[in-house]
Design a protein around this motif. Structure first.
Motif, mmCIF file in Angstrom:
data_model
loop_
_atom_site.group_PDB
_atom_site.id
_atom_site.type_symbol
_atom_site.label_atom_id
_atom_site.label_comp_id
_atom_site.label_asym_id
_atom_site.label_seq_id
_atom_site.Cartn_x
_atom_site.Cartn_y
_atom_site.Cartn_z
ATOM 1 N N SER A 132 17.124 11.440 3.007
ATOM 2 C CA SER A 132 15.783 12.035 3.028
ATOM 3 C C SER A 132 15.814 13.543 2.843
ATOM 4 N N GLY A 133 16.962 14.193 3.130
ATOM 5 C CA GLY A 133 17.056 15.632 2.960
ATOM 6 C C GLY A 133 16.952 16.076 1.515
ATOM 7 N N LEU A 134 17.181 15.174 0.560
ATOM 8 C CA LEU A 134 17.107 15.540 -0.857
ATOM 9 C C LEU A 134 15.683 15.903 -1.284
ATOM 10 N N TRP A 135 14.703 15.327 -0.630
ATOM 11 C CA TRP A 135 13.317 15.613 -1.003
ATOM 12 C C TRP A 135 12.883 17.017 -0.578
ATOM 13 N N SER A 136 13.577 17.605 0.356
ATOM 14 C CA SER A 136 13.220 18.946 0.827
ATOM 15 C C SER A 136 13.961 20.056 0.084
ATOM 16 N N ILE A 137 14.813 19.711 -0.850
ATOM 17 C CA ILE A 137 15.565 20.716 -1.614
ATOM 18 C C ILE A 137 14.646 21.350 -2.663
ATOM 19 N N ASP A 138 14.651 22.668 -2.708
ATOM 20 C CA ASP A 138 13.889 23.402 -3.708
ATOM 21 C C ASP A 138 14.711 23.470 -4.995
ATOM 22 N N LEU A 139 14.228 22.820 -6.034
ATOM 23 C CA LEU A 139 14.948 22.783 -7.307
ATOM 24 C C LEU A 139 14.720 24.037 -8.147
ATOM 25 N N LYS A 140 13.904 24.959 -7.629
ATOM 26 C CA LYS A 140 13.684 26.268 -8.277
ATOM 27 C C LYS A 140 13.197 26.127 -9.726
ATOM 28 N N GLY A 141 12.234 25.245 -9.913
ATOM 29 C CA GLY A 141 11.632 25.075 -11.235
ATOM 30 C C GLY A 141 12.404 24.169 -12.165
ATOM 31 N N LYS A 142 13.557 23.633 -11.695
ATOM 32 C CA LYS A 142 14.340 22.723 -12.533
ATOM 33 C C LYS A 142 13.799 21.298 -12.366
ATOM 34 N N VAL A 143 14.145 20.447 -13.308
ATOM 35 C CA VAL A 143 13.637 19.075 -13.307
ATOM 36 C C VAL A 143 14.603 18.117 -12.623
ATOM 37 N N ASN B 99 5.350 12.358 -7.300
ATOM 38 C CA ASN B 99 5.771 13.705 -7.703
ATOM 39 C C ASN B 99 7.276 13.923 -7.594
ATOM 40 N N LYS B 100 7.960 13.080 -6.849
ATOM 41 C CA LYS B 100 9.422 13.151 -6.745
ATOM 42 C C LYS B 100 9.971 11.749 -6.560
ATOM 43 N N VAL B 101 11.137 11.515 -7.174
ATOM 44 C CA VAL B 101 11.785 10.216 -7.047
ATOM 45 C C VAL B 101 13.294 10.425 -7.114
ATOM 46 N N LEU B 102 14.013 9.611 -6.353
ATOM 47 C CA LEU B 102 15.480 9.660 -6.352
ATOM 48 C C LEU B 102 15.997 8.490 -7.177
ATOM 49 N N PHE B 103 16.701 8.808 -8.240
ATOM 50 C CA PHE B 103 17.260 7.773 -9.107
ATOM 51 C C PHE B 103 18.654 7.390 -8.616
ATOM 52 N N LEU B 104 18.896 6.075 -8.479
ATOM 53 C CA LEU B 104 20.199 5.556 -8.051
ATOM 54 C C LEU B 104 20.680 4.507 -9.036
ATOM 55 N N ASP B 105 21.966 4.596 -9.411
ATOM 56 C CA ASP B 105 22.594 3.526 -10.194
ATOM 57 C C ASP B 105 22.891 2.349 -9.276
ATOM 58 N N ASP B 106 23.102 1.170 -9.890
ATOM 59 C CA ASP B 106 23.355 -0.018 -9.066
ATOM 60 C C ASP B 106 24.819 -0.153 -8.648
ATOM 61 N N GLU C 114 0.812 -1.216 0.000
ATOM 62 C CA GLU C 114 0.000 0.000 0.000
ATOM 63 C C GLU C 114 0.849 1.272 0.000
ATOM 64 N N LYS C 115 2.145 1.168 0.302
ATOM 65 C CA LYS C 115 3.029 2.334 0.342
ATOM 66 C C LYS C 115 3.633 2.677 -1.019
ATOM 67 N N LEU C 116 3.426 1.858 -2.023
ATOM 68 C CA LEU C 116 4.131 2.008 -3.289
ATOM 69 C C LEU C 116 3.795 3.305 -4.006
ATOM 70 N N GLU C 117 2.607 3.848 -3.791
ATOM 71 C CA GLU C 117 2.200 5.064 -4.495
ATOM 72 C C GLU C 117 1.917 6.219 -3.544
ATOM 73 N N ASP C 118 2.413 6.132 -2.333
ATOM 74 C CA ASP C 118 2.214 7.202 -1.355
ATOM 75 C C ASP C 118 3.238 8.316 -1.616
ATOM 76 N N PRO C 119 2.794 9.499 -2.083
ATOM 77 C CA PRO C 119 3.756 10.567 -2.420
ATOM 78 C C PRO C 119 4.419 11.199 -1.195
ATOM 79 N N ARG C 120 3.936 10.887 -0.008
ATOM 80 C CA ARG C 120 4.527 11.471 1.202
ATOM 81 C C ARG C 120 5.801 10.740 1.629
ATOM 82 N N LEU C 121 6.045 9.586 1.043
ATOM 83 C CA LEU C 121 7.210 8.789 1.411
ATOM 84 C C LEU C 121 8.378 9.079 0.471
ATOM 85 N N PHE C 122 9.519 8.493 0.800
ATOM 86 C CA PHE C 122 10.738 8.690 0.015
ATOM 87 C C PHE C 122 10.886 7.515 -0.953
#
Length: 656
Positions: free
Chosen positions: A491-502, A475-482, A341-349
Motif C-alpha cells: 500500500s505504500g506504493l500509492w503514496s509515492i510522489d512520481l514527480k510528474g512521471k507516469v 487514477n492509480k493502479v499497480l500492475f503485477l505480472d502473474d 461497488e468497490k471496483l471503481e473507488d479511487p480511494r482503494l488500492f
C-alpha cells in the motif's frame, strides 16, 4: 763446647724465626671462611680481571710479578639465567651486593701489596729474611691461586648451571614449537582437504579415459597387441568404476586401485609413443569434435528449454478444464463476486493482473492479501482470455481472497480493442507474423527462439499499454505480472510522489544486458537519434502507474506511433519491454530496488538477503516455479501460497 751450643742455638733461631713470622703473617693475610664465601659470591656478580702471579726463581733470585691484562668481556661475560629466587636468597643477595665492591677491592689490594713488599725486601735484607719473604710470597701466591681456583670452580659450576638452564629452556621452547607445528600441520591438512574439489578423483579418471583413447587411436600403438589389449581392459575397468559418479563420495572403493593401474598402463604407452606431434594432432581433432558436439547440444538444450517453457504441464491443463466444468454447473446467482461497488473507488488500492494461468494468478492474489495490512482496501482486477474466463472465475468463487475484492474480466468483452484502434493487434493477426512464428524454416525467421515465443501473439501481453482504457475511473493502479510473489504490504506504493512521471519502476542497471542497446536496434537512425544506448533499463512485473498523467501526456498514442514504425521489426524484436522502454522514455520514476527483485526464473545466484527483504520477487525467465525446470531453491517462496489440499488440485494431481 760452648761454641757448638752457640752454633746450634743460632741454627734453631734461624729455623724457628721464619716459622713464627710465617704463622703471624698467614693469620693476617689468609681470609676467613665467611670472607671467602663473600669473595666467591662476588666473583659471580662481576666481570673480573684475572691476576696471575708468576714467581720464577732462578739461582735463588726473586723475579718481579707479571700482571696479565684483563680478558675480553666477550669470553667471560655470562648471561644470567631466569630463576625463581626465594625471599631468603633475595635478602642475602642484596646484602652481598652492598658489600661486594669494597670487599673485592680490599682483597685485591692486599694480595698485590703483600707480593710487592716481599719483593722489595728481598733485595735489601739478609739471606734469612730473603728466604722468609720468599716463603711468605710463595704461600701468598699459593693462597691467591687457591682463591682463583676456587673462583674458577665456582664460575665453572655456575656456568654449567646456566648451560643446563639454557638447555632446558631450549628444549622447552623446541617442544613448544613442535607442539605448535603439529596443530599447524593438521590445520594445513584440513585446509588442503577443504580446498580439494569434491570431484577431484572423478576428474582424474575421466582424464585418464581421454588419454587412453588417444593412445589407442595412434598408429604406433596398433602394432603392440599386448599393450592395446591391456589398455582396453583398463578402460573398461575405469568406466565401470566411474559409472554415473559426479563426486568422489559416489566412487566405489576399488576406484583408487583402478586409477593406479591405469596410471601404470599410461606410463607404458608414453614409453612406446614418443612422437609428441602425433599426440597433439590427435588432441586437436578431439577438441574440435567436442566443441562441435557442445554447440549442437547447446542448441538442442535451448530449443527444449523454450519448448518446455511454452508447454503447459498436464496438471495445469487439467485444472482449468475441471474448473470450467464446475463453473457451468452453477446457476446465475452463484456466479457473482461480492463487493462489486468497490471496483471503481479511487480511494482503494487497485491491482491490474492480466493472465491466462489460473494457479499463477491465485498465488499473486493470495500472497498480496496475506501481507496486506488492511485486506478490505485491496481490489484485484484480473483480465484473462476467453478459454480461461470461466475457470478463473470459478477458482476465485470457490477460493475467495478473504476480505479483498476480486473482479475477473474477459478480454473479448473489450470491444474498443480492435485492429483498427490497436496497431499491435493488427500486426499480430497479419500473415507475416504468423509465418514468423509457425514457419521456422523460412530464411527471414529469427534464429533466437526467445523472440519467437507464441505468448507474444496474445493481446493479453500488450494490454498493459491500455490501462487508462481498461480502468477509466481510476487514477492509480499497480500492475503485477502473474509470475511474481508478494512478500510485504504494497500500500505504500500509492503514496509515492512520481514527480510528474507516469511509470514508477525499479531500474536494472546492475547488469549490462539490461541497458537500452540490448533491446533496441541502434543501427537504425530512428533509434540512435532519440535514445541513449547506455541508458538504464527498468523492469516490468511490478509497476505503479499514474493514470492521470498517462492521460495528460497521451502515452497510448506514443505507443501506437512507435508500433506503426516497427511493423517490419527493424527497431526492436517482439515483446513488451522494448516498446515499454521507448514509450516511457524519460517518463519513468526509479523506485527503491527493494520493492522488486528479479531473476528467480533464470539466475540461481540471486542474493539471498535481497530476496528476503524484497517486497516483490519476480520469476522472470523460462524457469517458472510451476514448471519442472524451475530453480528448486526458489520454488518454496511460490508453493507456500498454494493450498495443495484443495479439491481441484488433488483431482488434477498437482503436488508440491
Amino acid at each position: 763446647m760452648k761454641t757448638r751450643n752457640l752454633v746450634v742455638g743460632m741454627l734453631c733461631a734461624t729455623v724457628l724465626a721464619p716459622i713464627l713470622i710465617f704463622t703471624s703473617t698467614f693469620k693476617d693475610s689468609y681470609p676467613s671462611s665467611s670472607e671467602s664465601g663473600e669473595f666467591l659470591e662476588d666473583l659471580t656478580a662481576f666481570t673480573f680481571s684475572r691476576v696471575v702471579i708468576s714467581l720464577q726463581t732462578v739461582g735463588g733470585d726473586a723475579r718481579h710479578l707479571n700482571l696479565l691484562p684483563q680478558e675480553s668481556s666477550t669470553t667471560l661475560s655470562l648471561k644470567q639465567p631466569i630463576l625463581v629466587i626465594s625471599d631468603k636468597i633475595a635478602q642475602h643477595s642484596a646484602h652481598s651486593q652492598s658489600q661486594s665492591q669494597g670487599s673485592w677491592e680490599h682483597k685485591s689490594a692486599r694480595v698485590l701489596s703483600a707480593t710487592t713488599n716481599g719483593l722489595d725486601q728481598s733485595k735489601t735484607d739478609n739471606p734469612i729474611r730473603q728466604v722468609t719473604d720468599l716463603t711468605k710470597t710463595q704461600i701468598n701466591k699459593h693462597a691467591d691461586q687457591e682463591q682463583i681456583k676456587a673462583s674458577d670452580n665456582h664460575i665453572s659450576a655456575h656456568h654449567s648451571q646456566i648451560l643446563d638452564t639454557k638447555h632446558q629452556q631450549e628444549s622447552s621452547l623446541t617442544y613448544g614449537v613442535l607442539e605448535k607445528k603439529e596443530p599447524t600441520k593438521i590445520n594445513n591438512e584440513k585446509q588442503t582437504e577443504q580446498t580439494t574439489p569434491p570431484d577431484f578423483r572423478v576428474r582424474q579418471l575421466k582424464d585418464q579415459l581421454i588419454k587412453a583413447k588417444v593412445y589407442l587411436s595412434l598408429p604406433a600403438m596398433r602394432n603392440n597387441a599386448n599393450f592395446v589389449r591391456e589398455l582396453r581392459l583398463r578402460i573398461k575397468e575405469v568406466q565401470r568404476a566411474l559409472g554415473d559418479a559426479t563426486k568422489d563420495s559416489d566412487l566405489p572403493r576399488i576406484a583408487n586401485d583402478r586409477l593406479k593401474a591405469m596410471e601404470q598402463s599410461l606410463a607404458k604407452g608414453k614409453q612406446i609413443q614418443d612422437d609428441c606431434a602425433a599426440v597433439v594432432k590427435k588432441l586437436r581433432a578431439m577438441l574440435h569434435s567436442t566443441e562441435e558436439q557442445l554447440r549442437v547440444h547447446k542448441k538442442q538444450t535451448l530449443f527444449l528449454t523454450q519448448l518446455t517453457a511454452k508447454t503447459l504441464p498436464k496438471g495445469l491443463h487439467c485444472l482449468p478444464l475441471r474448473l470450467t466444468t464446475e463453473y457451468y454447473t452453477l446457476n446465475s446467482s452463484q456466479r457473482h463476486f461480492p463487493n462489486q461497488e468497490k471496483l471503481e473507488d479511487p480511494r482503494l488500492f487497485h491491482y491490474a493482473l492480466f493472465s491466462d494461468n489460473v494457479l499463477a494468478a491465485a498465488v499473486v492474489v493470495n500472497s498480496t492479501v496475506t501481507h496486506a495490512k488492511h485486506p478490505s482496501n485491496h481490489v484485484f482486477h484480473i483480465v484473462t482470455d476467453r478459454l480461461n474466463y470461466a475457470a478463473m472465475r470459478m477458482w476465485f468463487l470457490a477460493n475467495p481472497p478473504g476480505r479483498a475484492t476480486v473482479q475477473v474480466q474477459n478480454i473479448e468483452e473489450f470491444t474498443w480493442l480492435n485492429s483498427s484502434y490497436s496497431p499491435v493487434l493488427k500486426q499480430l493477426n497479419s500473415q507475416s507474423m504468423i509465418d514468423y512464428y509457425f514457419r521456422a524454416h523460412r530464411a527471414n525467421s529469427d534464429s533466437n527462439l526467445k523472440f519467437r515465443n507464441p505468448k507474444y501473439l496474445s493481446i493479453l501481453n500488450h494490454l498493459r499499454f491500455y490501462l487508462p482504457e481498461v480502468f477509466p475511473r481510476l487514477n492509480k493502479v499497480l500492475f503485477l505480472d502473474d509470475d511474481v510473489v508478494v512478500q510485504k504490504d504494497l500500500s505504500g506504493l500509492w503514496s509515492i510522489d512520481l514527480k510528474g512521471k507516469v511509470n514508477g519502476a525499479v531500474e536494472t542497471c546492475g547488469e549490462t544486458f539490461h541497458r537500452f542497446d540490448r533491446y533496441l536496434n541502434f543501427s537504425n537512425p530512428l533509434i540512435s537519434k532519440n535514445f541513449d544506448p547506455r541508458a538504464c533499463g527498468w523492469a516490468y512485473g511490478m509497476n505503479i502507474f499514474d493514470l492521470d498523467e498517462w492521460r495528460r501526456q497521451n502515452i497510448t498514442d506514443v505507443y501506437h506511433t512507435w508500433q506503426k514504425m516497427n511493423h517490419d521489426r527493424q527497431l526492436w524484436k517482439l515483446g513488451t519491454l522494448p516498446p515499454g522502454l521507448i514509450t516511457f522514455w524519460k517518463r519513468t520514476y526509479p523506485l527503491d530496488r527493494f520493492w522488486h527483485v528479479l531473476g528467480l526464473g533464470y539466475n540461481p545466484s540471486v542474493n539471498q538477503r535481497d530476496i528476503e527483504r524484497a517486497a516483490v520477487i519476480h520469476y522472470n525467465g523460462n524457469m517458472k516455479p510451476w514448471l519442472e525446470i524451475n530453480i528448486p531453491k526458489y520454488r518454496n517462496y511460490w508453493t507456500k501460497h498454494v493450498d495443495y489440499d484443495q479439491l481441484y488440485l488433488r483431482e488434477c494431481n498437482i503436488n508440491p
